[in-house]
Design a protein around this motif. Structure first.
Motif, PDB file in Angstrom:
ATOM      1  N   GLY A  36      93.015   8.605 121.415  1.00 19.85           N
ATOM      2  CA  GLY A  36      93.139   7.516 122.374  1.00 19.85           C
ATOM      3  C   GLY A  36      91.974   6.557 122.392  1.00 19.85           C
ATOM      4  N   ARG A  37      91.027   6.690 121.471  1.00 19.14           N
ATOM      5  CA  ARG A  37      89.839   5.842 121.495  1.00 19.14           C
ATOM      6  C   ARG A  37      89.549   5.297 120.086  1.00 19.14           C
ATOM      7  NH1 ARG A  37      87.748   6.720 126.571  1.00 19.14           N
ATOM      8  NH2 ARG A  37      85.973   5.361 126.159  1.00 19.14           N
ATOM      9  N   TYR A  38      89.078   4.032 120.064  1.00 20.31           N
ATOM     10  CA  TYR A  38      88.893   3.327 118.793  1.00 20.31           C
ATOM     11  C   TYR A  38      87.625   2.490 118.842  1.00 20.31           C
ATOM     12  CZ  TYR A  38      93.891   4.358 118.372  1.00 20.31           C
ATOM     13  OH  TYR A  38      95.107   4.995 118.337  1.00 20.31           O
ATOM     14  N   ASN A  39      87.095   2.196 117.651  1.00 22.94           N
ATOM     15  CA  ASN A  39      86.098   1.137 117.508  1.00 22.94           C
ATOM     16  C   ASN A  39      86.836  -0.149 117.192  1.00 22.94           C
ATOM     17  OD1 ASN A  39      84.129   3.046 117.884  1.00 22.94           O
ATOM     18  ND2 ASN A  39      83.429   3.081 115.756  1.00 22.94           N
ATOM     19  N   LYS A  81      81.680  -4.568 113.815  1.00 22.14           N
ATOM     20  CA  LYS A  81      82.002  -3.805 115.019  1.00 22.14           C
ATOM     21  C   LYS A  81      81.644  -4.607 116.261  1.00 22.14           C
ATOM     22  CE  LYS A  81      79.685  -0.056 115.879  1.00 22.14           C
ATOM     23  NZ  LYS A  81      79.214   1.325 115.694  1.00 22.14           N
ATOM     24  N   TYR A  82      82.618  -4.751 117.147  1.00 17.57           N
ATOM     25  CA  TYR A  82      82.440  -5.509 118.388  1.00 17.57           C
ATOM     26  C   TYR A  82      82.243  -4.578 119.572  1.00 17.57           C
ATOM     27  CZ  TYR A  82      83.590  -8.896 122.102  1.00 17.57           C
ATOM     28  OH  TYR A  82      83.566  -9.709 123.218  1.00 17.57           O
ATOM     29  N   ILE A 124      81.129 -15.352 118.793  1.00 16.52           N
ATOM     30  CA  ILE A 124      81.552 -14.103 119.439  1.00 16.52           C
ATOM     31  C   ILE A 124      81.087 -12.904 118.613  1.00 16.52           C
ATOM     32  CG2 ILE A 124      83.594 -12.727 120.052  1.00 16.52           C
ATOM     33  CD1 ILE A 124      84.982 -15.464 120.640  1.00 16.52           C
ATOM     34  N   ILE A 125      81.099 -13.059 117.308  1.00 15.59           N
ATOM     35  CA  ILE A 125      80.666 -12.006 116.399  1.00 15.59           C
ATOM     36  C   ILE A 125      79.931 -12.664 115.234  1.00 15.59           C
ATOM     37  CG2 ILE A 125      82.700 -11.953 114.891  1.00 15.59           C
ATOM     38  CD1 ILE A 125      81.259  -8.784 116.414  1.00 15.59           C
ATOM     39  N   ASP A 150      73.381  -5.513 106.845  1.00 16.35           N
ATOM     40  CA  ASP A 150      73.742  -5.959 108.195  1.00 16.35           C
ATOM     41  C   ASP A 150      75.121  -5.510 108.672  1.00 16.35           C
ATOM     42  OD1 ASP A 150      75.458  -7.611 106.779  1.00 16.35           O
ATOM     43  OD2 ASP A 150      74.529  -9.480 107.402  1.00 16.35           O
ATOM     44  N   PHE A 151      75.795  -4.599 107.958  1.00 18.98           N
ATOM     45  CA  PHE A 151      77.093  -4.130 108.427  1.00 18.98           C
ATOM     46  C   PHE A 151      76.976  -3.420 109.772  1.00 18.98           C
ATOM     47  CE2 PHE A 151      80.392  -0.825 108.686  1.00 18.98           C
ATOM     48  CZ  PHE A 151      81.537  -1.605 108.586  1.00 18.98           C
TER      49      PHE A 151
END
Length: 571
Positions: free
Chosen positions: A500-503, A518-519, A558-559, A568-569
């Motif tokens: 139930g959880r995600y990046n 990744k936000y 925003i990103i 920088d990943f």
């Protein structure tokens, strides 16, 4: 004669990963698989064979929906195999299709055929006593599953592109040639699964080596302007260059890859490096040279850092390129101009050449099964009984009924309509994709295939509420960070972290040439939708004309874009 000086040994010191021992002691991929097959005490494979069967195209799995229940009952997990067919370029005949349709119906636990974004099909839920028969059925219809998993060159992708049929046909032939040339030479597959007798000649692997490659290796041929194979997800890609509607050569790109490990900053997604242009006749030499260089220089002490992308970043693209030139006896020419403007499949009817037609069927998540009010599997089988062209499996998990003559088009249209295979699918749903994940994938951390349909519906509601319901955002969901749905080439990428959880990743683009960043980390579905609601509202209000969501998130700050993934990943 090109004779550049070899840059010297590039071995990495340290203890070899245990996978290297398994390969070395396997007797060229035989292990004790044959003996294990006759062991009726377990439904699975033991010890090293658990890994070795992957070289033969199979993964051992169990149904995780019932794992806890069986544990409580003191029963072993219900082991079954997933088998992935080798199908370079994704082309299969209707006769072959009917054979695999019958096997799925009669000999698998789930009764389905799963189209994958590796442009082939998988069977899920093959019990041990049916494994040999599936290999023999595939052999009888001219197919196999050799080298579709583990440390080899896997199924070779090729743009489906049914409209550009002349160029596609040439590119497809090269995809087949590359696949055949880079196959393992061991006779283990034929001996174990096809009951062919052992021969006295000693096995050798002149290209792959006695311990095969350090890690999996993926290859693709792409025909611009449609990046339908996601070229940057592959270790080695050939971009078709045409002149006067004829294929004349390829741009070579090396070192793409998407799999990562949560929290491991030694892993990252990377787009491929451009090496240069080659004429048609050098493609096999160059492909072999790239594979051999990775074979000899790749990291065999740490499988998490063993892919081609890491080798290139460790030694430098110029050094890797020079070694390929030396081995292939070639000098790369300057990259020829190419441009991608689209990604994905044209759903519905398109006109091909020679007055033929192609019907692309949208198959959500690639799962071919008979659903209530949409008997997909039965409908495709009925079309296969009357179609004399071919079927093309796409890298977006869809199916093309290709080469339909004008005289056959109306009948196929009627069949497709009667089985509800043609529907009014939204652009958003067409441009969304998920891996299998639960219940069969042992690596799954969160739902993907079963999660996607409802999530897309929620996303469509958000987009409609902000008056962009006619638009789409490339969405990919994967149940773990191994990258099977290519989420790290999406505008919105969801990577499973826990049930139930995600990046949440943002900032990719529509044509698949930019890695997202990744936000937010480890958030639930409500949090994902709440954040997307805010972001889509901002996009709808502030975007430039025709500006895509991914491009907007970068321009609006925003990103940050991923410029140099090795640095920088993760920042």
């Amino acid at each position: 004669m090109i004779n550049k000086k070899h840059p010297g040994p590039l071995k990495i010191n340290g203890q070899l990963d245990d996978a290297e021992r398994v390969k070395k002691e396997s007797n060229y991929l035989r292990g004790s698989i044959a003996e294990d097959l006759s062991d009726n005490l377990t439904g699975g494979f033991n010890g090293d064979n658990f890994s070795l069967i992957r070289f033969h195209g199979m993964y051992q799995q169990d149904d995780r929906d019932i794992r806890a229940e069986r544990t409580e009952q003191k029963l072993d997990a219900r082991h079954a195999m997933m088998l992935r067919c080798r199908l370079p370029g994704g082309i299969i005949t209707p006769k072959q299709w009917l054979a695999i349709d019958d096997f799925a119906k009669d000999k698998t636990l789930y009764g389905s055929i799963r189209l994958t974004n590796r442009q082939t099909f998988q069977f899920h839920g093959i019990l041990k006593n049916h494994i040999k028969s599936v290999h023999q059925i595939l052999h009888d219809i001219g197919l196999d599953s050799l080298a579709t998993a583990n440390d080899v060159n896997r199924n070779v992708l090729c743009s489906s592109n049914p409209i550009e049929s002349i160029i596609h046909q040439d590119a497809y032939q090269w995809a087949k040639k590359i696949s055949e040339h880079l196959l393992p030479q061991t006779r283990a597959y034929a001996e174990i699964w096809l009951d062919q007798q052992k021969v006295t000649t000693i096995d050798s692997e002149p290209i792959l080596g006695s311990t095969y490659l350090p890690r999996k290796f993926k290859t693709a041929i792409v025909i611009p302007p449609n990046n339908d194979v996601d070229l940057h997800a592959n270790d080695m890609s050939f971009v078709a260059i045409a002149e006067n509607k004829r294929l004349i050569g390829f741009n070579v790109l090396v070192g793409g890859g998407l799999s990562i490990e949560h929290g491991n900053k030694l892993t990252y997604a990377r787009t491929a490096s451009e090496f240069g242009y080659i004429p048609l006749h050098k493609i096999i030499d160059v492909a072999e040279a790239i594979v051999k260089t990775q074979r000899d220089w790749g990291n065999r002490t740490n499988r998490k850092n063993a892919k081609t992308k890491y080798t290139i970043d460790r030694v430098g693209p110029d050094v890797f390129k020079a070694e390929v030139e030396r081995r292939a006896n070639i000098q790369f020419q300057s990259i020829q101009p190419y441009e991608f403007t689209t990604r994905g499949d044209l759903i519905g009817w398109t006109k091909g050449i020679n007055n033929t037609w192609n019907l692309t069927l949208f198959i959500e998540n690639g799962r071919i099964l008979d659903y209530t009010n949409r008997p997909i599997k039965s409908g495709i089988a009925e079309i296969a009984k009357m179609h004399y062209g071919d079927f093309r499996l796409t890298s977006n998990q869809n199916l093309i009924i290709a080469g339909v003559p004008e005289s056959e088009k109306e009948n196929i249209q009627k069949l497709a309509v009667s089985y509800n295979l043609i529907d009014n699918i939204s652009l958003q749903r067409i441009n969304s994709m998920a891996c299998v994940s639960f219940p069969t994938c042992p690596l799954a951390m969160a739902e993907a295939e079963r999660f996607l349909p409802e999530f897309v519906t929620s996303l469509e509601k958000i987009m409609s509420a902000h008056s962009v319901g006619h638009e789409y955002i490339v969405l990919r969901v994967t149940g773990c960070p191994n990258g099977c749905s290519r989420a790290l080439l999406a505008e919105i990428g969801l990577i499973g972290k826990a049930p139930g959880r995600y990046n949440l990743y943002l900032g990719g683009n529509r044509i698949g040439t930019r890695i997202p960043r990744k936000y937010l980390e480890n958030i639930n579905v409500d949090q994902i939708l709440k954040n997307l609601d805010q972001l889509i509202c901002q996009w709808a209000a502030e975007r430039y004309q025709d500006e895509s969501f991914g491009d907007f998130t970068i321009r609006a700050g925003i990103i940050k874009p991923v410029i140099n993934p090795s640095y920088d990943f993760w920042t």
